[in-house]
Design a protein around this motif. Structure first.
Motif, PDB file in Angstrom:
ATOM      1  N   ALA A  63      -2.261  -6.735 -10.795  1.00 61.65           N
ATOM      2  CA  ALA A  63      -1.710  -7.771 -11.680  1.00 61.65           C
ATOM      3  C   ALA A  63      -0.296  -8.089 -11.227  1.00 61.65           C
ATOM      4  N   ARG A  64       0.188  -9.231 -11.663  1.00 59.45           N
ATOM      5  CA  ARG A  64       1.614  -9.521 -11.510  1.00 59.45           C
ATOM      6  C   ARG A  64       2.206  -9.290 -12.903  1.00 59.45           C
ATOM      7  N   CYS A  65       3.364  -8.665 -12.983  1.00 54.79           N
ATOM      8  CA  CYS A  65       3.860  -8.207 -14.289  1.00 54.79           C
ATOM      9  C   CYS A  65       5.282  -8.711 -14.554  1.00 54.79           C
ATOM     10  N   ILE A  95      -1.487  -9.820   2.618  1.00 57.63           N
ATOM     11  CA  ILE A  95      -2.047 -10.636   3.697  1.00 57.63           C
ATOM     12  C   ILE A  95      -0.967 -11.508   4.337  1.00 57.63           C
ATOM     13  N   ASP A  96       0.220 -11.572   3.716  1.00 59.16           N
ATOM     14  CA  ASP A  96       1.252 -12.505   4.190  1.00 59.16           C
ATOM     15  C   ASP A  96       2.055 -11.984   5.390  1.00 59.16           C
ATOM     16  N   LEU A  97       2.010 -10.698   5.654  1.00 60.09           N
ATOM     17  CA  LEU A  97       2.771 -10.050   6.747  1.00 60.09           C
ATOM     18  C   LEU A  97       4.282 -10.328   6.637  1.00 60.09           C
ATOM     19  N   GLN A 117      -9.408 -15.812   1.650  1.00 62.45           N
ATOM     20  CA  GLN A 117      -8.615 -15.050   2.632  1.00 62.45           C
ATOM     21  C   GLN A 117      -8.210 -13.675   2.105  1.00 62.45           C
ATOM     22  N   ARG A 118      -8.247 -13.502   0.800  1.00 62.84           N
ATOM     23  CA  ARG A 118      -7.814 -12.215   0.240  1.00 62.84           C
ATOM     24  C   ARG A 118      -8.978 -11.231   0.078  1.00 62.84           C
ATOM     25  N   GLY A 119     -10.220 -11.742   0.226  1.00 61.17           N
ATOM     26  CA  GLY A 119     -11.367 -10.870  -0.026  1.00 61.17           C
ATOM     27  C   GLY A 119     -12.015 -10.378   1.247  1.00 61.17           C
TER      28      GLY A 119
HETATM   29  O1  F6P Z   1       0.908 -12.714  -1.472  1.00 55.33           O
HETATM   30  C1  F6P Z   1      -0.434 -12.969  -1.255  1.00 55.33           C
HETATM   31  C2  F6P Z   1      -0.802 -14.351  -1.712  1.00 55.33           C
HETATM   32  O2  F6P Z   1      -2.188 -14.546  -1.514  1.00 55.33           O
HETATM   33  C3  F6P Z   1      -0.003 -15.479  -1.062  1.00 55.33           C
HETATM   34  O3  F6P Z   1      -0.464 -15.804   0.218  1.00 55.33           O
HETATM   35  C4  F6P Z   1      -0.184 -16.570  -2.088  1.00 55.33           C
HETATM   36  O4  F6P Z   1       0.912 -17.468  -2.040  1.00 55.33           O
HETATM   37  C5  F6P Z   1      -0.161 -15.810  -3.382  1.00 55.33           C
HETATM   38  O5  F6P Z   1      -0.538 -14.482  -3.093  1.00 55.33           O
HETATM   39  C6  F6P Z   1      -1.070 -16.341  -4.468  1.00 55.33           C
HETATM   40  O6  F6P Z   1      -0.853 -15.596  -5.604  1.00 55.33           O
HETATM   41  P1  F6P Z   1      -1.747 -15.567  -6.908  1.00 55.33           P
HETATM   42  O7  F6P Z   1      -2.843 -14.579  -6.682  1.00 55.33           O
HETATM   43  O8  F6P Z   1      -0.827 -15.111  -7.971  1.00 55.33           O
HETATM   44  O9  F6P Z   1      -2.265 -16.955  -7.099  1.00 55.33           O
END
Ligand code: F6P
Length: 325
Positions: free
Chosen positions: A76-78, A131-133, A257-259
């Motif tokens: 989560a983002r908090c 994933i952003d490096l 791209q995240r999965g």
């Molecule tokens: O930091 C990873 C990332 O996927 C970024 O590439 C993208 O800008 C961001 O997270 C998207 O975040 P959220 O999941 O909060 O939409």
């Protein structure tokens, strides 16, 4: 006074998920337990910590996860962790649960959260996962290799249809304000154009001229990799189509791209870094972030790491131009 011996550690995953986070959890749990520690998991990142969503782990709890994308601990983002009240409460909760040290797997925002916990007396270790490096203290972040391969495979597919229809394709990749994903994906897919937030000067006419020139040379398709930090792919496609008369489509690759199952590189790096996190704590080192620098695994003070910045690799920036037709 002698340092309190570390008996119980916890791990959380925070921020945007990254393929390989599960492999980090597995490594921390297995290395911790093998070395006589109790290991707990905190679900949903710092938000879950503030809600005391804490589970006990055994070596069995992390079986069959090394190959899985996402994070079994959820993330989560908090917003509360941005405030001192939230940071203090998080530190108190860890103390109440007799958690002596916390491993945070995440990106730079998650590391900033860890820094605030360190300031409140919590022993922390950061493991770079994004994933952003885009973390200054390390040359590699877990998840990048999987994500860039996913993006590259998607671009290969789009190129097929783009060529059949003799179109221009704008493909937007993630990366927040950093261009690493776009640069690597662009080089690997032989893109005709790569727009990076660090370098793009907004000169769309120059791009239009290059597309026209390339069509005049007989090129059937034009692949433009656009970084999320430049953005506006759909409107850019409309303007390019209007100016060139070439059918132009925009594709935003987004969350795919995240999965996905982490690549070998991500699984191995996660296993090494997860083990390192535990070894650091066992050796009495804390408030550190683990890192891969100049080909070697190492660690940095968490505050020093926060002040480190990263430039795009000059040599890599040169490559797309050097290899143009
Ligand atoms: O930091 C990873 C990332 O996927 C970024 O590439 C993208 O800008 C961001 O997270 C998207 O975040 P959220 O999941 O909060 O939409």
């Amino acid at each position: 006074m002698a340092e309190k011996k570390i008996r119980t550690i916890a791990i959380l995953t925070s921020g945007g998920d990254a393929p390989g986070m599960n492999a980090v959890i597995r490594a921390v749990v297995r290395a911790g337990i093998k070395n006589g520690l109790n290991v707990k998991g905190i679900e949903r990142g710092y938000a879950g910590l503030l809600n005391e969503e804490i589970v006990d782990f055994s070596t069995e709890s992390v079986k069959n996860i090394i190959e899985r994308g996402g994070t079994m601990l959820y993330t989560a983002r908090c917003a509360e962790m941005m405030h001192t009240s939230g940071q203090k409460r998080a530190a108190e909760i860890l103390k109440d649960h007799e958690i002596d040290a916390l491993v945070v797997a995440g990106g730079d925002g998650s590391f900033r959260g860890a820094e605030t916990l360190a300031a409140n007396g919590v022993k922390v270790i950061g493991v770079p996962c994004t994933i952003d490096l885009d973390i200054g203290s390390t040359d590699y972040t877990i998840g990048f290799d999987t994500a860039v391969n996913t993006a590259m495979e998607a671009v290969d597919k789009i190129r097929d249809t783009s060529t059949s229809h003799e179109r221009c394709s704008i493909i937007e990749v993630m990366g927040r304000s950093a261009g690493y994903l776009a640069l690597w994906c662009g080089i690997a897919s032989g893109a005709e154009e790569i727009l990076l937030p660090e370098l793009y000067d907004g000169d769309e006419q120059a791009i239009i001229d290059r597309i026209t020139e390339s069509r005049q040379k007989g090129k059937k398709q034009f692949i433009l990799i656009n970084a999320e930090g430049v953005g506006h792919s759909a409107s850019m496609a409309r303007r390019i189509e209007a100016a060139t008369g070439i059918d132009t489509r925009a594709t935003i690759l987004g969350y795919m791209q995240r999965g996905g199952s982490p690549t070998c590189r991500d699984r191995v790096c996660a296993s090494v870094m997860g083990d390192m996190a535990v070894q650091l704590l066992l050796n009495g080192k804390y408030n550190r972030v683990v890192s891969l620098k100049d080909g070697s695994y190492t660690d940095f003070d968490i505050h020093e790491a926060a002040s480190m910045t990263k430039e795009l690799d000059e040599e890599l920036i040169r490559i797309p131009y050097a290899l143009k037709r």
